[in-house]
Design a protein around this motif. Structure first.
Motif, PDB file in Angstrom:
ATOM      1  N   VAL B 253      81.683 -11.463   2.031  1.00 38.29           N
ATOM      2  CA  VAL B 253      80.716 -10.878   2.962  1.00 38.29           C
ATOM      3  C   VAL B 253      79.322 -11.124   2.431  1.00 38.29           C
ATOM      4  O   VAL B 253      79.050 -10.854   1.255  1.00 38.29           O
ATOM      5  CB  VAL B 253      80.834  -9.345   3.061  1.00 38.29           C
ATOM      6  N   PHE B 254      78.478 -11.578   3.336  1.00 36.89           N
ATOM      7  CA  PHE B 254      77.062 -11.694   2.999  1.00 36.89           C
ATOM      8  C   PHE B 254      76.351 -10.540   3.704  1.00 36.89           C
ATOM      9  O   PHE B 254      76.393 -10.434   4.931  1.00 36.89           O
ATOM     10  CB  PHE B 254      76.498 -13.035   3.469  1.00 36.89           C
ATOM     11  N   ILE B 255      75.729  -9.691   2.913  1.00 36.32           N
ATOM     12  CA  ILE B 255      75.080  -8.502   3.462  1.00 36.32           C
ATOM     13  C   ILE B 255      73.564  -8.638   3.284  1.00 36.32           C
ATOM     14  O   ILE B 255      73.087  -8.921   2.179  1.00 36.32           O
ATOM     15  CB  ILE B 255      75.592  -7.233   2.757  1.00 36.32           C
ATOM     16  N   GLY B 256      72.824  -8.424   4.350  1.00 38.91           N
ATOM     17  CA  GLY B 256      71.387  -8.714   4.355  1.00 38.91           C
ATOM     18  C   GLY B 256      70.518  -7.777   3.549  1.00 38.91           C
ATOM     19  O   GLY B 256      69.289  -7.878   3.600  1.00 38.91           O
ATOM     20  N   SER B 257      71.109  -6.881   2.799  1.00 37.23           N
ATOM     21  CA  SER B 257      70.325  -5.926   2.029  1.00 37.23           C
ATOM     22  C   SER B 257      71.181  -5.257   0.975  1.00 37.23           C
ATOM     23  O   SER B 257      72.304  -4.834   1.250  1.00 37.23           O
ATOM     24  CB  SER B 257      69.748  -4.859   2.973  1.00 37.23           C
ATOM     25  N   ASP B 258      70.681  -5.150  -0.230  1.00 36.30           N
ATOM     26  CA  ASP B 258      71.433  -4.509  -1.309  1.00 36.30           C
ATOM     27  C   ASP B 258      71.752  -3.059  -0.970  1.00 36.30           C
ATOM     28  O   ASP B 258      72.817  -2.543  -1.328  1.00 36.30           O
ATOM     29  CB  ASP B 258      70.628  -4.545  -2.614  1.00 36.30           C
ATOM     30  N   MET B 259      70.807  -2.427  -0.285  1.00 37.85           N
ATOM     31  CA  MET B 259      71.013  -1.024   0.049  1.00 37.85           C
ATOM     32  C   MET B 259      72.197  -0.871   0.991  1.00 37.85           C
ATOM     33  O   MET B 259      73.063  -0.028   0.796  1.00 37.85           O
ATOM     34  CB  MET B 259      69.737  -0.459   0.671  1.00 37.85           C
ATOM     35  N   VAL B 260      72.241  -1.711   2.003  1.00 36.24           N
ATOM     36  CA  VAL B 260      73.355  -1.688   2.943  1.00 36.24           C
ATOM     37  C   VAL B 260      74.645  -2.072   2.213  1.00 36.24           C
ATOM     38  O   VAL B 260      75.729  -1.537   2.504  1.00 36.24           O
ATOM     39  CB  VAL B 260      73.093  -2.647   4.131  1.00 36.24           C
ATOM     40  N   ALA B 261      74.501  -2.949   1.241  1.00 38.66           N
ATOM     41  CA  ALA B 261      75.669  -3.390   0.477  1.00 38.66           C
ATOM     42  C   ALA B 261      76.315  -2.231  -0.280  1.00 38.66           C
ATOM     43  O   ALA B 261      77.533  -2.216  -0.488  1.00 38.66           O
ATOM     44  CB  ALA B 261      75.277  -4.504  -0.489  1.00 38.66           C
ATOM     45  N   LEU B 262      75.506  -1.259  -0.666  1.00 37.06           N
ATOM     46  CA  LEU B 262      76.055  -0.100  -1.378  1.00 37.06           C
ATOM     47  C   LEU B 262      77.171   0.535  -0.556  1.00 37.06           C
ATOM     48  O   LEU B 262      78.272   0.789  -1.058  1.00 37.06           O
ATOM     49  CB  LEU B 262      74.966   0.945  -1.641  1.00 37.06           C
ATOM     50  N   GLY B 263      76.879   0.795   0.698  1.00 32.92           N
ATOM     51  CA  GLY B 263      77.858   1.423   1.569  1.00 32.92           C
ATOM     52  C   GLY B 263      79.067   0.533   1.773  1.00 32.92           C
ATOM     53  O   GLY B 263      80.212   1.011   1.807  1.00 32.92           O
ATOM     54  N   ALA B 264      78.816  -0.765   1.880  1.00 33.91           N
ATOM     55  CA  ALA B 264      79.912  -1.703   2.092  1.00 33.91           C
ATOM     56  C   ALA B 264      80.827  -1.746   0.872  1.00 33.91           C
ATOM     57  O   ALA B 264      82.057  -1.692   0.993  1.00 33.91           O
ATOM     58  CB  ALA B 264      79.354  -3.096   2.391  1.00 33.91           C
ATOM     59  N   VAL B 265      80.207  -1.818  -0.291  1.00 31.40           N
ATOM     60  CA  VAL B 265      80.991  -1.844  -1.528  1.00 31.40           C
ATOM     61  C   VAL B 265      81.801  -0.551  -1.646  1.00 31.40           C
ATOM     62  O   VAL B 265      82.982  -0.567  -2.031  1.00 31.40           O
ATOM     63  CB  VAL B 265      80.073  -2.015  -2.750  1.00 31.40           C
TER      64      VAL B 265
END
Lengths: 346, 346
Positions: B253-265
């Motif tokens: 997954v490529f996520i456009g923001s580290d912050m959003v990535a937090l929730g994804a992770v």
DNA sequence: TTCGCCAACTAACGCGCGTTACTAACATTT
DNA sequence: AAATGTTAGTAACGCGCGTTAGTTGGCGAA
């Protein structure tokens, strides 16, 4: 494309065939100036046609108010990025301030600079009507001076300036809770890494909370367990290594900032140690990422938006002359117990 | 304690026994006004004695310049805290702007508000001399309007506004590099969660980079693999779960923001899946905490301070009339390969 | 008729400063 | 001795607006 000259009251006056005074009366809705309805409507119509907008600067000059408050942040480039909730504070201030028709000017000062602080100019030149000072040093002579001169001023945390209004989170209580949380589980050897150098009030207050909690638990304060952090993640690594290198390393560390805790946690992992089995960690600030760390970071939650909001409200009430009842506000914090502080079992 | 009335030029004139004009000439060091040295010294001495500081507002009125630039941030409370590097951007702008004697006014606009944007007032009232607009919507009619009226204005990313000067990070290239990094390791099923809704230019640009990388690799663009995030950590969780629920879930997954990535992770871990064995993750922004996650987050690094600095420089050069050569600046990004994207081995 | 009063304005000052004329006294040239 | 500078200033206007102290013309009351 050339910058259009905007219409002034004089332009309206000429176009409407009245004096500028009349225009002023109409636009400001002066009650006891007897302006007949049709004159009023004519002036308003012309104003609309000319797309009139009052010139804020001229208005400020006439009124003697800048309608602007300054927010002073004392931070270097690293700290600014680090202090993740500065954005929240800014937003809180902005919302209350703009609701009252004021604007927000932001000014950063280099904490390492000496001599008269540049923000003194802001009030001397009347560019701002009041100052909100974020993260002040424990003793800042300019703040006291400005306050004594009658400048509306509010600081975010300032133990030394007894008569300067302040709004701050209850750092002492927060730190106390953090440390007590460990002690109550039986741990007695607890290290501390500060969030900032000791000349910052927040740093000193949090350390005092730490000491008080130890004292109330009958644990002696041991300076060899206390190190200074300095805002950044990096600044937490070396102090943590130093603590781990002690002959009798602590079984828990209270770190005055989640950001500094990042570096400390990194240092612990680098040693191959396990959190919380080998050592437990408590942070401060409850930054967004803290709950996503492995293990999730136990920390002290605080309300940055409210810090800004209440600071702004207090400042505005001082500016408007209705001095606030509570000159010193302390906002409560709340502990968030997570994975880095599992039950102690050694 | 009462607010002291500060000395004006008139006061100096009277005390020094000269006219206000002479005082003005001395203080402004007007070259071709023949002021004899001893008069000059006398005036200067009186000015010092009276602790004179020019009134910025009056000065601005006389000069017709506010000596202030506005930084517009279009963010809600959540986004502001989240966008950790907004502080860096602010600092970058502030440094260049203050070096030229300007001040920085910050104004937040509610992205959900409709009607004429409030920042238009800032320039209409002449409260600011120019505007720097952060995170604009893809099509923002007011920006174009202000620009056409001749208002000095610079935006941080605005693909639709061809002739409005802009300074932005190269989102397309960054996203391209992120995705290519995976494809080159053999992965072909790559999901995408945006950093923001598609009406933000950064979101659209990053998605375009994603699509371009797929295309260049002969991979079809599959809309069922693309979800919208919205700034916060929370906004990343649901999209991630949706991706994992697909009959044929992506391997990256490529996520456009580290912050959003937090929730994804967080969502991935909640499913008991392993990163990067089961799925690899790439973020964007390289926020401070990213390297401390477990595993450390692969992400695209960008220079927030420079974004502010160059934006400020460009704006000032427009204000001063020396229009910049490059009206559109794109700052390079750089991939930081870390633990969330180990070599693909399925 | 005359005085006072009120509606409907406007002249003029002030906010603090930049800037362009203009002046008075003195020195220098022709 | 008259014309021409030059020095060392100052008066006055403008920036755009708030605000106080009037002013004018019309009308009702004594």
């Amino acid at each position: 494309m050339a910058r259009k000259r905007r219409a002034t009251m004089q332009d309206i006056a000429k176009a409407a065939g009245v004096s500028r005074t009349t225009v002023s009366f109409v636009l400001n809705e002066i009650a006891d100036a007897n302006i007949p309805e049709n004159t009023r409507q004519r002036v308003l119509q012309v104003a609309r046609d000319l797309d009139y907008t009052p010139n804020a600067i001229a208005l400020n000059l006439a009124r003697g108010k800048a309608m602007t408050v300054g927010l002073i942040v004392r931070q270097t480039a690293e700290q600014m990025s680090i202090d993740a909730f500065i954005g929240q504070v800014i937003l809180g201030v902005m919302h209350v301030v703009e609701a009252e028709g004021y604007h927000l000017l932001i000014h950063a000062v280099d904490p390492t600079a000496s001599g008269t602080q540049t923000y003194v100019e802001l009030v001397r030149t009347r560019k701002v009507d009041g100052l909100l000072i974020s993260s002040p040093l424990a003793s800042d002579p300019e703040i006291k001076m400005l306050h004594d001169e009658g400048t509306p001023i509010v600081v975010h945390g300032a133990a030394d300036l007894a008569d300067v209004p302040s709004v701050d989170v209850d750092n002492v209580q927060g730190a106390y809770a953090a440390v007590k949380h460990r002690v109550d589980l039986g741990q007695r050897r607890i290290g501390h890494i500060t969030n900032a150098p000791f000349n910052y009030t927040s740093s000193r207050d949090r350390c005092n909370g730490y000491r008080q909690a130890l004292k109330d638990s009958g644990i002696a304060y041991d300076t060899s367990l206390v190190y200074e952090g300095a805002f950044t993640d990096d600044s937490g690594a070396a102090p943590m290594r130093a603590l781990l290198d002690l002959p009798d390393p602590p079984t828990a560390v209270f770190i005055g900032s989640d950001m500094v805790a990042l570096g400390a946690v990194g240092a612990i992992h680098a040693r191959g140690l396990h959190i919380p089995n080998d050592i437990s960690v408590i942070g401060f600030d409850d930054l967004t990422f803290s709950q996503y760390l492995q293990p999730p970071l136990t920390t002290i939650h605080l309300p940055p938006y409210d810090l800004g909001r209440l600071g702004g409200e207090t400042l505005l009430s001082i500016i408007s002359g209705t001095s606030p009842d509570a000159q010193r506000l302390l906002l409560p914090t709340e502990i968030r117990v997570r994975g880095t502080t599992a039950a102690y079992s050694k």
